[in-house]
Enzyme design. Structure first.
Site, PDB file in Angstrom:
ATOM      1  N   ASN A 133       0.811  -1.213   0.000  1.00 33.11           N
ATOM      2  CA  ASN A 133       0.000   0.000   0.000  1.00 33.11           C
ATOM      3  C   ASN A 133       0.847   1.267   0.000  1.00 33.11           C
ATOM      4  O   ASN A 133       0.487   2.261  -0.628  1.00 33.11           O
ATOM      5  CB  ASN A 133      -0.918   0.016   1.230  1.00 33.11           C
ATOM      6  CG  ASN A 133      -1.718   1.285   1.330  1.00 33.11           C
ATOM      7  OD1 ASN A 133      -2.385   1.677   0.391  1.00 33.11           O
ATOM      8  ND2 ASN A 133      -1.634   1.957   2.470  1.00 33.11           N
ATOM      9  N   ASP A 144      -0.092  -6.687   4.668  1.00 30.71           N
ATOM     10  CA  ASP A 144      -0.562  -5.579   5.498  1.00 30.71           C
ATOM     11  C   ASP A 144      -1.579  -4.732   4.735  1.00 30.71           C
ATOM     12  O   ASP A 144      -1.548  -4.644   3.501  1.00 30.71           O
ATOM     13  CB  ASP A 144       0.644  -4.719   5.890  1.00 30.71           C
ATOM     14  CG  ASP A 144       0.289  -3.635   6.884  1.00 30.71           C
ATOM     15  OD1 ASP A 144      -0.093  -3.979   8.007  1.00 30.71           O
ATOM     16  OD2 ASP A 144       0.403  -2.442   6.524  1.00 30.71           O
ATOM     17  N   HIS A 186      -6.666  -1.499   1.545  1.00 30.58           N
ATOM     18  CA  HIS A 186      -6.214  -0.298   0.851  1.00 30.58           C
ATOM     19  C   HIS A 186      -5.493  -0.596  -0.463  1.00 30.58           C
ATOM     20  O   HIS A 186      -4.869   0.302  -1.056  1.00 30.58           O
ATOM     21  CB  HIS A 186      -5.322   0.530   1.776  1.00 30.58           C
ATOM     22  CG  HIS A 186      -6.038   1.015   3.000  1.00 30.58           C
ATOM     23  ND1 HIS A 186      -7.075   1.910   2.938  1.00 30.58           N
ATOM     24  CD2 HIS A 186      -5.897   0.674   4.308  1.00 30.58           C
ATOM     25  CE1 HIS A 186      -7.529   2.134   4.170  1.00 30.58           C
ATOM     26  NE2 HIS A 186      -6.839   1.396   5.001  1.00 30.58           N
ATOM     27  N   GLU A 240      -4.303  -8.994   6.358  1.00 32.95           N
ATOM     28  CA  GLU A 240      -4.838  -8.175   7.459  1.00 32.95           C
ATOM     29  C   GLU A 240      -5.849  -7.180   6.882  1.00 32.95           C
ATOM     30  O   GLU A 240      -5.472  -6.247   6.177  1.00 32.95           O
ATOM     31  CB  GLU A 240      -3.697  -7.440   8.170  1.00 32.95           C
ATOM     32  CG  GLU A 240      -4.156  -6.501   9.280  1.00 32.95           C
ATOM     33  CD  GLU A 240      -4.212  -5.040   8.850  1.00 32.95           C
ATOM     34  OE1 GLU A 240      -5.136  -4.330   9.308  1.00 32.95           O
ATOM     35  OE2 GLU A 240      -3.360  -4.609   8.049  1.00 32.95           O
TER      36      GLU A 240
END
Length: 580
Positions: A184, A312, A316, A355
């Site tokens: 991201n 992670d 997004h 996540e």
């Protein structure tokens, strides 16, 4: 992150096969009448282990590498990084890859029964610090979420040789290695990194900056910021860049630069990477931002045999990017295994867990977007049920029993949320290790690691304290070890049909139809108990209590149990004969 030699399985299989095999061959006659016959003695019985595949029964240990163990103090101050005062909240503390290897060789993870080690991203991070909390501490990238160069190791973590040594040692013990990865965003531009890269965006005197005035030494109106990642690569509120958007996919999380992974146009290497002397990044003709990131991340798989990623900030980044990362990871790991057959654990494919904030114990569309599992944020919130877990276990079994092909990782503590109540870690360990689905252990939950300082502006920093090697709760560690090793032997705990046997003391059984694996668990036996196990184990069968080490025999469909905190019943293999 939330912003503001023989494999272990093969060795167990061979041991089990030896224990189950009978002496079917007829021994040869003695050479002479005076020859002495070889005496046969029973081999020690062993638990019948049916661990299942890693994908069906993941037991993942998550460690913030910098806070675990300092194996090589010589790398503690790479890039000029320093400790910061008494609380030392956000600096690098010295933990490294060498420290992980040391604990692997000591057998720490093997004794804990884990089958995967998730480590914080070890590739190069921003060199200096940014302002942490409410101007309370110097925040370095010890956690691995402020990437600078995806192609080389961060020197605080160690050397390529030390990474290879760590991965090989883990693989030799049947333990997979997972990297934390971020697609991201990269890291902020801090003062030290700007100096090291020669970016002309600092005002004179920046080396004197403090927490109160750090930002005043960065010329945020300077078009020289184009020599950093640049407009083609990231969204940022900087001269010449596209600003961050308002939706999940284009916003700047915590004001971090947002990679343009949704933009299909080919890009050239950013100027700072072209000029960086030690980078391994090169121009990839016809490649988009997403393509570069996928290539860089999967090169770690292709070169070292990294078994999977924990991704992670999944919400997004567009799902197609995760699909591409997974496909490239599968290809890279298969290539590495073909070229390194003696160093692999098995032929299982590349594995990915994501996540996505708020995801719970369910199958979602994300499992079709490259993810084998998602982090389960709900389990930690169910602590009130840990002492009487039937409703929790029954609910989770409905999600996972007999449904291979997806998973989620439940946890009780996290670097992104809170540490679970330190006074209830016995109950937490019991509930987590007996829960259906996959599980994740956060470093120190098994040892009673206390929380660190909690700055008002960023209390989650308290969850990343140093591992408490000098003050381990040995009773708690022994409890977790017994539970995790029991779980590692029994896929039924993760995938089996769940059935309550009685309410008080609470007892249940799990049965995995695909493998035939069965277990019976009893919690809180406060007086001698006769328990009916006729639906789980056969008459005359010998069982072991994995918690106490005692054995019991099924008579009349029942077993007699003494007072005990916990009883973990599993089959024992019939003794085989062995020669002296």
């Amino acid at each position: 992150m939330r912003y503001r030699p023989l494999s272990r399985r093969l060795a167990l299989s061979l041991l089990l096969a030896a224990a189950l095999a009978g002496c079917t061959a007829t021994p040869p006659a003695p050479a002479a009448a005076t020859a002495t016959a070889t005496a046969a003695a029973p081999a020690p019985a062993v638990p019948v282990a049916v661990p299942g595949s890693f994908a069906d029964n993941p037991i993942v240990y998550f460690v913030v590498t910098d806070r675990f163990l300092n194996g090589n103090p010589a790398n503690d101050h790479a890039y000029g990084r320093q400790r910061d005062g008494e609380q030392d909240i956000g600096t690098f503390h010295g933990g490294d890859l060498k420290g992980l290897t040391q604990k692997l060789r000591e057998g720490y993870f093997r004794a804990l029964g884990v089958n995967a080690l998730w480590i914080t991203a070890p590739y190069e991070q921003i060199h200096g610090w940014t302002v942490g909390g409410q101007k309370e501490f110097k925040h370095y990238a010890y956690h691995g979420y402020y990437a600078l160069d995806y192609t080389v190791l961060d020197r605080n973590m160690g050397t390529p040789e030390e990474l290879r040594e760590m991965v090989d040692e883990a693989h030799a013990q049947g333990i997979r290695v997972l990297f934390d990865v971020v697609m991201n965003h990269p890291g902020y531009l801090d003062l030290q990194t700007a100096r090291d890269l020669g970016l002309k965006v600092l005002w004179p005197g920046a080396e004197q900056a403090t927490l109160r005035d750090q930002h005043s030494y960065i010329d945020y109106n300077n078009f020289a910021f184009g020599d950093w990642w640049g407009r083609d690569w990231v969204r940022a509120d900087l001269p010449g860049y596209l600003p961050g958007g308002r939706d999940d996919l284009t916003m700047q999380v915590a004001y971090l630069p947002d990679f343009r992974t949704d933009h299909p146009a080919p890009v050239k290497l950013p100027k700072f990477l072209r000029d960086k002397a030690d980078t391994r990044a090169t121009d990839l003709p016809g490649t988009s931002v997403r393509g570069y990131l996928v290539h860089w991340l999967t090169q770690w798989v292709r070169e070292y045999g990294i078994d999977g990623f924990r991704a992670d900030t999944v919400k997004h980044v567009e799902p197609d990017a995760w699909r591409e990362l997974k496909a490239a990871g599968v290809k890279a790991l298969a290539e590495w295994k073909r070229e390194n057959p003696s160093r692999k654990i098995d032929d299982a494919p590349f594995w990915m867990v994501g996540e996505y904030w708020g995801h719970g114990a369910r199958r979602s569309e994300l499992h079709g977007a490259g993810f084998d599992a998602m982090l389960d944020f709900d389990f930690q919130q169910r602590g009130g049920q840990f002492d009487q877990p039937e409703a929790l276990f029954a609910e989770y079994a409905q999600v996972y029993a007999g449904r291979p092909g997806f998973n989620n990782l439940a946890y009780v503590s996290s670097h992104d949320t809170t540490l679970f109540d330190r006074s209830r870690l016995f109950a937490a360990g019991t509930a987590l290790m007996l829960a259906p689905g996959g599980v994740q252990i956060y470093y120190g939950d098994e040892t009673g690691r206390p929380a660190g300082p909690a700055p008002k502006g960023d209390p989650q920093q308290a969850t990343r304290s140093d591992m408490n090697w000098a003050a381990i709760d040995t009773g708690l560690l022994d409890h977790w070890r017994k539970l995790t090793r029991f779980r590692a032997r029994h896929v039924a705990l993760a995938r089996g049909e769940h059935r309550q046997l009685q309410d008080r003391p609470y007892a249940f059984t799990r049965h995995d139809a695909a493998t035939g694996d069965r277990v019976v668990v009893v919690m809180g036996v406060t007086a001698p108990l006769v328990l009916d196990v006729s639906g789980s184990f056969a008459e005359g069968e010998t069982l072991q209590d994995a918690y106490s080490g005692r054995t019991v025999t099924v008579r009349g469909g029942k077993v007699s149990l003494p007072e005990a905190r916990l009883v973990l019943l599993e089959r024992w293999a019939a003794p085989a004969a062995r020669s002296r």
